[in-house]
Design a protein around this motif. Structure first.
Motif, short mmCIF file in Angstrom:
data_model
loop_
_atom_site.label_atom_id
_atom_site.label_comp_id
_atom_site.label_asym_id
_atom_site.label_seq_id
_atom_site.Cartn_x
_atom_site.Cartn_y
_atom_site.Cartn_z
N GLU A 134 0.89 -1.21 0.06
CA GLU A 134 0.02 -0.02 -0.12
C GLU A 134 1.00 1.18 -0.23
O GLU A 134 1.78 1.57 0.94
CB GLU A 134 -1.02 -0.15 1.13
CG GLU A 134 -1.65 1.29 1.41
CD GLU A 134 -2.55 1.59 0.16
OE1 GLU A 134 -3.28 1.04 -0.44
OE2 GLU A 134 -2.12 2.80 -0.37
N ARG A 135 0.67 2.08 -1.12
CA ARG A 135 1.73 3.27 -1.13
C ARG A 135 1.09 4.45 -0.60
O ARG A 135 2.04 5.39 -0.27
CB ARG A 135 1.98 3.46 -2.61
CG ARG A 135 0.81 4.07 -3.43
CD ARG A 135 1.35 4.21 -4.77
NE ARG A 135 -0.03 4.26 -5.73
CZ ARG A 135 0.07 4.59 -6.88
NH1 ARG A 135 1.15 4.32 -7.72
NH2 ARG A 135 -1.15 4.75 -7.72
N HIS A 136 0.05 4.61 -0.04
CA HIS A 136 -0.30 5.91 0.39
C HIS A 136 -0.23 5.79 1.91
O HIS A 136 -0.66 4.70 2.62
CB HIS A 136 -2.01 6.07 0.44
CG HIS A 136 -2.37 7.41 0.73
ND1 HIS A 136 -2.36 7.92 1.90
CD2 HIS A 136 -2.50 8.61 -0.22
CE1 HIS A 136 -2.55 9.31 2.04
NE2 HIS A 136 -2.81 9.63 0.59
N ARG A 171 4.33 -1.41 -8.16
CA ARG A 171 4.85 -1.39 -9.26
C ARG A 171 6.52 -1.25 -9.41
O ARG A 171 6.89 -2.04 -10.19
CB ARG A 171 4.21 -0.31 -10.15
CG ARG A 171 4.78 -0.12 -11.44
CD ARG A 171 4.04 0.92 -12.36
NE ARG A 171 4.20 2.24 -11.91
CZ ARG A 171 5.34 2.88 -11.99
NH1 ARG A 171 6.48 2.50 -12.38
NH2 ARG A 171 5.49 4.07 -11.57
N GLU A 172 6.90 -0.29 -8.52
CA GLU A 172 8.45 -0.24 -8.59
C GLU A 172 9.06 -1.80 -8.09
O GLU A 172 9.74 -2.13 -8.54
CB GLU A 172 8.84 0.93 -7.55
CG GLU A 172 8.58 2.15 -8.25
CD GLU A 172 8.66 3.16 -7.18
OE1 GLU A 172 9.23 3.10 -6.09
OE2 GLU A 172 8.00 4.38 -7.48
N PHE A 173 8.38 -2.30 -7.05
CA PHE A 173 8.84 -3.41 -6.49
C PHE A 173 8.90 -4.40 -7.56
O PHE A 173 9.81 -5.39 -7.99
CB PHE A 173 8.04 -3.85 -5.44
CG PHE A 173 8.35 -5.50 -4.82
CD1 PHE A 173 9.54 -5.61 -3.94
CD2 PHE A 173 7.61 -6.64 -5.14
CE1 PHE A 173 9.99 -6.86 -3.52
CE2 PHE A 173 7.93 -7.70 -4.94
CZ PHE A 173 8.96 -7.86 -4.05
N LEU A 174 7.59 -4.61 -8.35
CA LEU A 174 7.44 -5.68 -9.32
C LEU A 174 8.30 -5.41 -10.61
O LEU A 174 9.04 -6.40 -11.13
CB LEU A 174 5.97 -5.74 -9.86
CG LEU A 174 5.03 -6.17 -8.75
CD1 LEU A 174 3.63 -5.89 -9.20
CD2 LEU A 174 5.11 -7.77 -8.71
N GLU A 175 8.63 -4.11 -10.87
CA GLU A 175 9.23 -3.92 -12.02
C GLU A 175 10.88 -4.33 -11.77
O GLU A 175 11.71 -4.46 -12.62
CB GLU A 175 9.25 -2.58 -12.35
CG GLU A 175 8.14 -2.15 -13.05
CD GLU A 175 7.72 -0.80 -13.64
OE1 GLU A 175 8.43 0.13 -13.07
OE2 GLU A 175 6.68 -0.52 -14.24
N ASN A 176 11.17 -4.23 -10.51
CA ASN A 176 12.77 -4.54 -10.10
C ASN A 176 12.79 -5.81 -9.50
O ASN A 176 14.08 -5.92 -8.92
CB ASN A 176 13.23 -3.27 -9.19
CG ASN A 176 13.18 -1.86 -9.80
OD1 ASN A 176 14.07 -1.75 -10.86
ND2 ASN A 176 12.45 -1.03 -9.50
N ALA A 224 1.26 -4.67 -16.53
CA ALA A 224 2.35 -5.14 -17.31
C ALA A 224 3.38 -5.72 -16.25
O ALA A 224 3.73 -7.01 -16.46
CB ALA A 224 3.06 -3.98 -18.17
N ALA A 225 3.88 -5.08 -15.16
CA ALA A 225 4.57 -5.39 -14.28
C ALA A 225 4.19 -6.88 -13.63
O ALA A 225 4.78 -7.70 -13.22
CB ALA A 225 4.94 -4.35 -13.30
#
Ligand SMILES: C[S@@+](CC[C@H](N)C(=O)[O-])C[C@H]1O[C@@H](n2cnc3c(N)ncnc32)[C@H](O)[C@@H]1O
Length: 271
Positions: A134-136, A171-176, A224-225
């Motif tokens: 959860e990013r918020h 998203r940042e986690f999944l992309e990396n 996509a990620a």
């Protein structure tokens, strides 16, 4: 002619918020939270703010003080209320089937859009291990508090123990990820859907969540990620008649009266 009043105005400026406590015993915890969130410590009634996070004797509550949302408080709840009812009386929910949970097979799930954790808790209740992103920061604080209370209650302790909350952008986690497709069987997405015109139909909690997090612009990239990272499938929750996320056709769908789960298989399920 004067410009038409914009009903979405509060979402477009930054919200004014504070942290409060309603009993002196909660003062230190409230001050800690205020520091973590970078918010001022305020009195529990503050007309010049949009919302206040109040540390009460039993929980962390969000009280909306502006005039565009219901005044009743919201908090993350897994022990009592609808979540408790679901736990005691619930049958096989569509989400469980969509995630591929079967007798003796409880996949590992990454819930990429945690919100108030209801769906994640349902999955954990069926034995899934769930990593919630959860990013918020305010939503994450409410969720963390709900999970701590669930971990302290005998009926919900086991499920809460299968959940790990990460207050960050999924998203940042999944992309990396270094080994996409490993360790995560299912990625679950429940992005905020644009507001319906009949806002009275929208539940209090969802209405407040919308005001807090605003529009989610990056769902196409998130899908996509997720498709790249999920070992078995991606499940996306949608309103029943909405188009599929990012126009991508799912492998199959499960539809209820108001909600639909789009399932994207990334690898055939093991028999
Ligand atoms: C509709 S709510 C999810 C509700 C949730 N399924 C539940 O059962 O309570 C969407 C939430 O996803 C969060 N979110 C959206 N994109 C995200 C991302 N990339 N990473 C982490 N959280 C995200 C938003 O902040 C919001 O709280």
């Amino acid at each position: 002619m004067p410009p038409e009043k914009n009903k979405e105005q509060p979402r477009q400026r930054s919200l004014r918020a504070g942290v409060a406590f309603d009993r002196p015993e909660q003062a230190a915890a409230a001050a800690d939270l205020a520091r973590q969130l970078g918010l001022p410590l305020v009195a529990p009634v503050a007309d010049d703010l949009d919302f206040i996070l109040v540390r009460t004797a039993t929980r962390l509550e969000l009280r909306w003080t502006g005039d565009v949302a219901p005044a009743a408080p919201v908090w993350a709840e897994f022990v009592a209320g609808p979540a408790g009812y679901r736990r005691r009386h619930g049958g096989r929910e569509m989400l469980i089937r969509a995630a591929g949970v079967k007798q003796g097979r409880a996949p590992s799930v990454l819930d990429a859009t945690g919100g108030m954790g209801r769906d994640a808790f349902l999955l954990a209740g069926c034995g899934c291990t769930v990593r919630i992103f959860e990013r918020h920061p305010v939503v994450a604080a409410l969720l963390r508090d709900g999970l701590l209370r669930a971990a302290a209650h005998p009926e919900t302790r086991d499920s809460a123990g299968r959940i790990h909350l990460v207050a960050a952008d999924s998203r940042e986690f999944l992309e990396n990820m270094t080994n996409p497709g490993e360790n995560i069987d299912v990625v679950y997405l429940d992005p905020m859907f644009p507001e319906r015109t009949k806002s009275a139909l929208v539940k209090k909690e969802l209405q407040i969540l919308r005001l807090l997090v605003g529009r989610e612009e990056d769902t196409e990239r998130l899908l996509a990620a997720a498709l790249n990272a999920a070992g078995n499938r991606v499940v996306v929750k949608r309103p029943k008649s909405a188009p599929p996320l990012a126009g991508r056709k799912p492998s199959h769908c499960l539809s209820g009266t108001t909600t639909r789960f789009d399932v994207y298989l990334t690898m055939p399920a093991a028999s």
